[in-house]
Design a protein around this motif. Structure first.
Motif, PDB file in Angstrom:
ATOM      1  N   GLY A  15       0.826  -1.214   0.000  1.00  0.00           N
ATOM      2  CA  GLY A  15       0.000   0.000   0.000  1.00  0.00           C
ATOM      3  C   GLY A  15       0.850   1.249   0.000  1.00  0.00           C
ATOM      4  O   GLY A  15       0.590   2.198   0.734  1.00  0.00           O
ATOM      5  N   PRO A  38       1.458  -3.594   6.253  1.00  0.00           N
ATOM      6  CA  PRO A  38       1.490  -3.263   7.686  1.00  0.00           C
ATOM      7  C   PRO A  38       1.442  -1.753   7.938  1.00  0.00           C
ATOM      8  O   PRO A  38       1.011  -1.317   9.004  1.00  0.00           O
ATOM      9  N   GLY A  42       2.864   4.638   3.609  1.00  0.00           N
ATOM     10  CA  GLY A  42       4.261   4.968   3.951  1.00  0.00           C
ATOM     11  C   GLY A  42       5.138   4.744   2.731  1.00  0.00           C
ATOM     12  O   GLY A  42       4.935   5.337   1.682  1.00  0.00           O
ATOM     13  N   GLY A  43       6.089   3.857   2.864  1.00  0.00           N
ATOM     14  CA  GLY A  43       6.941   3.501   1.722  1.00  0.00           C
ATOM     15  C   GLY A  43       7.846   4.632   1.276  1.00  0.00           C
ATOM     16  O   GLY A  43       8.110   5.590   2.000  1.00  0.00           O
ATOM     17  N   ALA A 181       2.037  -9.470   3.726  1.00  0.00           N
ATOM     18  CA  ALA A 181       1.773 -10.752   3.071  1.00  0.00           C
ATOM     19  C   ALA A 181       2.965 -11.658   3.358  1.00  0.00           C
ATOM     20  O   ALA A 181       4.105 -11.303   3.045  1.00  0.00           O
ATOM     21  N   ASN A 346      10.777   7.560 -10.639  1.00  0.00           N
ATOM     22  CA  ASN A 346       9.629   8.308 -11.177  1.00  0.00           C
ATOM     23  C   ASN A 346       8.273   7.858 -10.635  1.00  0.00           C
ATOM     24  O   ASN A 346       7.251   8.119 -11.251  1.00  0.00           O
ATOM     25  N   GLY A 347       8.265   7.187  -9.482  1.00  0.00           N
ATOM     26  CA  GLY A 347       7.002   6.636  -8.987  1.00  0.00           C
ATOM     27  C   GLY A 347       5.953   7.684  -8.664  1.00  0.00           C
ATOM     28  O   GLY A 347       4.755   7.464  -8.886  1.00  0.00           O
TER      29      GLY A 347
HETATM   30  C1  LIG Z   1      15.243   9.677  -2.046  1.00  0.00           C
HETATM   31  C2  LIG Z   1      14.124   9.432  -3.035  1.00  0.00           C
HETATM   32  C3  LIG Z   1      13.690  10.479  -3.827  1.00  0.00           C
HETATM   33  C4  LIG Z   1      12.674  10.278  -4.759  1.00  0.00           C
HETATM   34  N1  LIG Z   1      12.240  11.340  -5.498  1.00  0.00           N
HETATM   35  C5  LIG Z   1      11.262  11.154  -6.411  1.00  0.00           C
HETATM   36  C6  LIG Z   1      10.793  12.269  -7.172  1.00  0.00           C
HETATM   37  O1  LIG Z   1      11.251  13.402  -6.991  1.00  0.00           O
HETATM   38  N2  LIG Z   1       9.831  12.029  -8.107  1.00  0.00           N
HETATM   39  C7  LIG Z   1       9.300  10.792  -8.319  1.00  0.00           C
HETATM   40  O2  LIG Z   1       8.446  10.646  -9.192  1.00  0.00           O
HETATM   41  N3  LIG Z   1       9.714   9.720  -7.593  1.00  0.00           N
HETATM   42  C8  LIG Z   1      10.682   9.879  -6.649  1.00  0.00           C
HETATM   43  N4  LIG Z   1      11.120   8.813  -5.919  1.00  0.00           N
HETATM   44  C9  LIG Z   1      10.629   7.472  -6.257  1.00  0.00           C
HETATM   45  C10 LIG Z   1       9.293   7.130  -5.639  1.00  0.00           C
HETATM   46  O3  LIG Z   1       9.280   7.511  -4.281  1.00  0.00           O
HETATM   47  C11 LIG Z   1       9.025   5.638  -5.786  1.00  0.00           C
HETATM   48  O4  LIG Z   1       9.163   5.253  -7.146  1.00  0.00           O
HETATM   49  C12 LIG Z   1       7.609   5.277  -5.344  1.00  0.00           C
HETATM   50  O5  LIG Z   1       7.333   5.829  -4.073  1.00  0.00           O
HETATM   51  C13 LIG Z   1       7.439   3.784  -5.315  1.00  0.00           C
HETATM   52  O6  LIG Z   1       6.165   3.497  -4.802  1.00  0.00           O
HETATM   53  P1  LIG Z   1       5.651   2.006  -4.573  1.00  0.00           P
HETATM   54  O7  LIG Z   1       4.283   2.107  -4.024  1.00  0.00           O
HETATM   55  O8  LIG Z   1       5.877   1.198  -5.814  1.00  0.00           O
HETATM   56  O9  LIG Z   1       6.675   1.379  -3.507  1.00  0.00           O
HETATM   57  P2  LIG Z   1       6.906   1.726  -1.985  1.00  0.00           P
HETATM   58  O10 LIG Z   1       6.708   3.158  -1.724  1.00  0.00           O
HETATM   59  O11 LIG Z   1       8.205   1.129  -1.613  1.00  0.00           O
HETATM   60  O12 LIG Z   1       5.728   0.967  -1.238  1.00  0.00           O
HETATM   61  C14 LIG Z   1       5.741  -0.415  -1.079  1.00  0.00           C
HETATM   62  C15 LIG Z   1       4.791  -0.764   0.046  1.00  0.00           C
HETATM   63  O13 LIG Z   1       4.768  -2.196   0.125  1.00  0.00           O
HETATM   64  C16 LIG Z   1       4.729  -2.545   1.492  1.00  0.00           C
HETATM   65  N5  LIG Z   1       5.247  -3.914   1.606  1.00  0.00           N
HETATM   66  C17 LIG Z   1       6.509  -4.384   1.438  1.00  0.00           C
HETATM   67  N6  LIG Z   1       6.546  -5.712   1.604  1.00  0.00           N
HETATM   68  C18 LIG Z   1       5.267  -6.106   1.863  1.00  0.00           C
HETATM   69  C19 LIG Z   1       4.636  -7.355   2.129  1.00  0.00           C
HETATM   70  N7  LIG Z   1       5.328  -8.513   2.166  1.00  0.00           N
HETATM   71  N8  LIG Z   1       3.295  -7.377   2.347  1.00  0.00           N
HETATM   72  C20 LIG Z   1       2.574  -6.250   2.318  1.00  0.00           C
HETATM   73  N9  LIG Z   1       3.107  -5.040   2.086  1.00  0.00           N
HETATM   74  C21 LIG Z   1       4.436  -4.971   1.860  1.00  0.00           C
HETATM   75  C22 LIG Z   1       5.561  -1.498   2.213  1.00  0.00           C
HETATM   76  O14 LIG Z   1       5.157  -1.407   3.583  1.00  0.00           O
HETATM   77  C23 LIG Z   1       5.223  -0.246   1.418  1.00  0.00           C
HETATM   78  O15 LIG Z   1       4.161   0.471   1.983  1.00  0.00           O
HETATM   79  C24 LIG Z   1      12.095   8.986  -4.930  1.00  0.00           C
HETATM   80  C25 LIG Z   1      12.493   7.941  -4.091  1.00  0.00           C
HETATM   81  C26 LIG Z   1      13.496   8.159  -3.153  1.00  0.00           C
HETATM   82  C27 LIG Z   1      13.918   7.020  -2.246  1.00  0.00           C
END
Ligand SMILES: Cc1cc2nc3c(=O)[nH]c(=O)nc-3n(C[C@H](O)[C@H](O)[C@H](O)COP(=O)(O)OP(=O)(O)OC[C@H]3O[C@@H](n4cnc5c(N)ncnc54)[C@H](O)[C@@H]3O)c2cc1C
Length: 386
Positions: A15, A38, A42-43, A181, A346-347
């Motif tokens: 999430g 959990p 966040g993330g 999970a 770029n997320g």
């Molecule tokens: C320093 C930094 C700067 C950034 N700057 C930019 C920016 O300027 N512009 C931009 O577009 N992007 C930026 N990004 C990238 C962007 O933040 C990420 O691409 C995006 O947040 C990824 O989102 P996500 O939901 O795929 O993953 P995540 O945010 O990692 O979320 C994954 C989620 O899965 C959950 N999880 C993990 N394992 C399990 C499990 N087994 N069961 C259930 N849940 C689980 C975690 O708790 C978490 O909530 C940056 C990232 C960083 C680190």
């Protein structure tokens, strides 16, 4: 049925912003949807800068990704308005533009080349002299040698985006299971949901893996169907411009200093985000003296006055990196398991189009033409029916 056994059309594992936008859009389209995480909301978004930098993040060889990035940038105004309307929460979406500057002759030559590349692709980017850069942003160092003004690269506050997506998902009827999970369940070589750490069993018609940097190692998913996603560490700082102080910068300012990228993202609430390192160090999220030093050293070269500002936060997070820096969106090699991951740097930018693409896939069984290049099967052998 056992009380801790639930059944949905769609289970989204993870999430973060990508899982939440997928769940929100699926629920809006009438699918019963759950998210397992959990700590939803966040993330990596808790760490990210929030630049929506389709043009200034462009790198050679990433033209296919550019199309998706531009499409998402175009979607942002209506996406932000819809999300704000649905939740009553602001996202801090700021259409302020970006200035990419050069600090020495070599950087200037590189930036000139980048400008030629951008204009050859029909992108809007204007070359400015050092003096014109400082006219736009008076806090810039006197030594700035020139820059690119990109009025279409904006910003959003990723923490507020995540909070709004969480609220929107709940309002649309998404059920949140606040547990990890433990493994994806399969029956006769088809994903059928997941078992959570708290013992809850979730059965779902389709399971979406959206665990960000953790996606490459999800138990229960056979090796050949796991996405090749790895963690890419990023350290970032937050400074605060005190209330009553003149605004430091009016737009995002970035530069390449000694080969490393540094950017400063000024928010309306006075926060000034300084980022970011890019390190291949596995799961390490330690904030190091060296990381903070390098960011402050490079940012100080760009905007000398910032060392007066209070340093209020230092953080490290993990980008979900993929082999070609582009996301994996669509069916995996395991029937019933879809992927929405690998968004790397770029997320935040790609959140709106990811929601659209995943909702389309979940409701019609196919992805829009524009999403075909991002099929996870570009890294695996064969695609299976959803
Ligand atoms: C320093 C930094 C700067 C950034 N700057 C930019 C920016 O300027 N512009 C931009 O577009 N992007 C930026 N990004 C990238 C962007 O933040 C990420 O691409 C995006 O947040 C990824 O989102 P996500 O939901 O795929 O993953 P995540 O945010 O990692 O979320 C994954 C989620 O899965 C959950 N999880 C993990 N394992 C399990 C499990 N087994 N069961 C259930 N849940 C689980 C975690 O708790 C978490 O909530 C940056 C990232 C960083 C680190």
């Amino acid at each position: 049925m056992h009380p801790s056994h639930h059944r949905y059309d769609v289970l989204v594992v993870g999430g973060g912003i990508i899982g939440l936008v997928t769940a929100w859009r699926a629920a809006q389209r009438g699918l019963s949807t759950a998210v397992a995480d959990p700590a939803p909301g966040g993330g990596a978004a808790h760490v990210a800068a929030g630049m929506l930098a389709a043009v200034t993040e462009l790198q050679y060889g990433e033209q296919t990704l550019l199309e998706l990035n531009l499409a998402s940038a175009r979607r942002y105004p209506s996406f932000a308005a819809e999300l704000e309307d649905a939740t009553g929460l602001g996202l801090g979406y700021r259409p302020c533009g970006t200035l990419a500057v050069a600090l020495d002759a070599d950087d200037r030559a590189d930036l000139r080349e980048l400008h030629t590349f951008q204009t050859s692709l029909g992108l809007r980017s204007e070359w400015l002299s050092g003096r014109d850069c400082r006219r736009l942003e008076p806090m810039l160092a006197p030594g700035v040698r020139g820059g690119l003004r990109v009025d279409g690269d904006h910003q959003v506050d990723p923490r507020r985006l995540a909070a709004a997506l969480l609220r929107a998902a709940e309002l649309a009827g998404v059920v949140l299971h606040r547990s990890s999970a433990a493994r994806i369940e399969t029956v006769r070589d088809r994903a059928t949901g997941a078992v959570l750490d708290d013992g809850t069993m979730i059965t779902a018609g389709r399971t979406v893996l959206a665990t960000g940097s953790r996606s490459g190692g999800m138990p229960g998913v056979p090796e050949h169907a796991l996405p090749p996603v790895r963690p890419v560490k990023g350290q970032i700082l937050r400074l605060r411009v005190p209330p009553g102080h003149a605004p430091f910068l009016s737009r995002t300012v970035r530069a390449v200093v000694r080969g490393g990228h540094v950017y400063l993202v000024p928010r309306e609430n006075g926060e000034l985000v300084v980022g970011a390192t890019s390190e291949e160090l596995g799961w390490d999220t330690t904030v190091t003296a060296g990381g903070v030093y390098e960011l402050l050293r490079d940012a100080h070269e760009l905007v000398p006055g910032l060392t007066e500002l209070p340093l209020v936060e230092t953080l490290a997070g993990l980008r979900p990196g993929s082999p070609d820096n582009a996301p994996l969106l669509g069916r995996s090699a395991l029937p019933g398991l879809l992927l929405a991951t690998g968004h790397h740097r770029n997320g935040v930018l790609l959140t709106p189009v990811t929601g659209d693409i995943m909702a389309e896939l979940l409701t019609t069984g196919s992805v829009p033409e524009s999403a075909r290049p991002f099929s996870p099967t570009r890294f695996t052998l064969q695609e299976q029916p959803a």
